[in-house]
Design a protein around this motif. Structure first.
Motif, mmCIF file in Angstrom:
data_model
loop_
_atom_site.group_PDB
_atom_site.id
_atom_site.type_symbol
_atom_site.label_atom_id
_atom_site.label_comp_id
_atom_site.label_asym_id
_atom_site.label_seq_id
_atom_site.Cartn_x
_atom_site.Cartn_y
_atom_site.Cartn_z
ATOM 1 N N SER A 183 0.856 -1.183 0.000
ATOM 2 C CA SER A 183 0.000 0.000 0.000
ATOM 3 C C SER A 183 0.894 1.236 0.000
ATOM 4 O O SER A 183 1.226 1.781 1.045
ATOM 5 N N ASP A 184 1.307 1.636 -1.210
ATOM 6 C CA ASP A 184 2.203 2.769 -1.368
ATOM 7 C C ASP A 184 1.491 3.904 -2.095
ATOM 8 O O ASP A 184 0.496 3.692 -2.790
ATOM 9 N N GLN A 185 2.025 5.081 -1.963
ATOM 10 C CA GLN A 185 1.529 6.212 -2.728
ATOM 11 C C GLN A 185 2.135 6.148 -4.134
ATOM 12 O O GLN A 185 3.350 6.073 -4.297
ATOM 13 N N ILE A 186 1.258 6.166 -5.143
ATOM 14 C CA ILE A 186 1.691 5.975 -6.533
ATOM 15 C C ILE A 186 1.306 7.199 -7.344
ATOM 16 O O ILE A 186 0.136 7.613 -7.346
ATOM 17 N N ILE A 219 -2.225 11.290 -7.040
ATOM 18 C CA ILE A 219 -1.673 10.155 -6.304
ATOM 19 C C ILE A 219 -2.800 9.174 -5.954
ATOM 20 O O ILE A 219 -3.897 9.572 -5.572
ATOM 21 N N ILE A 220 -2.500 7.882 -6.103
ATOM 22 C CA ILE A 220 -3.412 6.836 -5.648
ATOM 23 C C ILE A 220 -2.644 5.915 -4.698
ATOM 24 O O ILE A 220 -1.411 5.932 -4.653
ATOM 25 N N GLN A 221 -3.393 5.103 -3.958
ATOM 26 C CA GLN A 221 -2.799 4.193 -2.994
ATOM 27 C C GLN A 221 -2.921 2.769 -3.513
ATOM 28 O O GLN A 221 -3.998 2.330 -3.921
ATOM 29 N N GLY A 222 -1.803 2.023 -3.531
ATOM 30 C CA GLY A 222 -1.878 0.650 -4.001
ATOM 31 C C GLY A 222 -0.513 0.040 -4.222
ATOM 32 O O GLY A 222 0.515 0.574 -3.800
#
Length: 329
Positions: A183-186, A219-222
């Motif tokens: 679960s990283d900021q992308i 930014i999305i989380q995943g």
């Protein structure tokens, strides 16, 4: 009941207390002794009858549980008054329902596995048959150019089989729940660039135009790797649909509720009856390419939904297909 050690201990203790009470009663006078005997007998009879009734109910429950363990279709335990046995009945009923649900789920899973194995065998049989045919043609073909063309075709078939097996392995890992998603900021621009990288040469060879409209800083989380894999599968589908001289467009929008990535191609779009089944495993629509296996979109949906996202597909009002991926904030 006498097999129960606790019941034997209570019976012995009650007998001792009754004997002491009767002895003391007769020591006072005869009437007190008779009254002690009558009281002990009454209490003993009542206790025995009550205990026997409880044991009878427990035996009935035990028999019903034994039927469940031997795959009985029905479980019936009569209604009991409030008390320990009523609580036990309630818990056993819950347990039985849970076991039945798990049993039904296992049956469905076995049926799904059997169907999947049959589909996999069918999917692999087609390219393997082609390979066998090409090898027989190579054996009796003296023309060097034709032999080279057949060898290239064989290599392409092996690449397709490798992709199919790799995708099936990924799906099986996801189904088994053994994949741990990060679960990283992308950054969406970086994600799309990474997914697009392997298609740059094929798109140039087929003269497919590519356009992006992704604002900076979204930014999305995943999990970067798995989400890149999902977008690659969508791009692969769009390239096959758009064909030579086609066009693919990616638009990203963000609002307080979600971030959306929309991928639109200039192909023929989807048939109406295909729309509900697009993400089903091994499903191939009417406009699917001859080399499609019905794996890519199923894998894509599994990856995205496991990361709390959603994906939908429909026909674009201006023609072609559009895939919409949404990630909640």
């Amino acid at each position: 009941m006498l097999r129960n050690r606790e019941f034997r201990q209570i019976a012995i203790l009650f007998s001792l207390i009754a004997a002491v009470a009767v002895t003391l009663g007769f020591a006072v006078n005869r009437l007190a002794g008779i009254l002690a005997i009558a009281s002990a007998t009454a209490f003993g009879t009542a206790f025995f009858a009550f205990t026997k009734a409880r044991y009878k109910r427990i035996v009935q429950i035990s028999d019903q549980i034994d039927l469940v363990l031997h795959n009985a279709d029905r479980l019936y335990i009569g209604e009991l008054d409030e008390g320990e046995l009523s609580i036990l009945q309630s818990e056993i009923t819950k347990m039985t329902l849970r076991i039945r649900e798990q049993n039904d789920a296992l049956k469905k899973e076995k049926e799904h596995l059997a169907d999947s194995m049959a589909d996999i065998a069918h999917q692999l049989r087609t390219p393997l048959t082609s390979v066998n045919l090409i090898l027989s043609l190579l054996e009796n073909n003296p023309d060097e150019n034709e032999r080279k063309a057949l060898i290239r075709e064989t290599k392409e078939l092996f690449v397709q089989m490798d992709w199919l097996l790799t995708s099936l392995l990924k799906l099986s890992r996801l189904d088994a729940g053994i994949v741990v998603f990060q679960s990283d900021q992308i950054d969406v621009n970086t994600l799309i660039s990474a997914a697009l990288h392997q298609f740059l040469i094929p798109m140039e060879l087929h003269n497919i135009a590519f356009q992006t409209d992704v604002p900076k800083g979204i930014i999305i989380q995943g999990d970067f790797g798995w989400l890149s894999e999902a977008i690659q599968n969508i791009l692969k589908n769009c390239m096959e649909s758009a064909g030579d001289n086609g066009k693919i467009e990616i638009v990203c929008r963000s609002n307080p509720l979600f971030t959306e990535i929309a991928i639109h191609d200039s192909g023929a779009g989807f048939e109406k009856e295909d729309l509900p089944c697009l993400f089903d495993r091994f499903y191939r629509g009417k406009n699917a390419g001859t080399m499609g296996y019905g794996i890519g979109l199923a894998l894509c949906k599994t990856i995205i939904t496991w990361q709390d996202g959603t994906i939908t597909a429909k026909n674009h009002p201006q023609g072609g297909a559009i895939f919409s991926i949404r990630f909640p904030k």
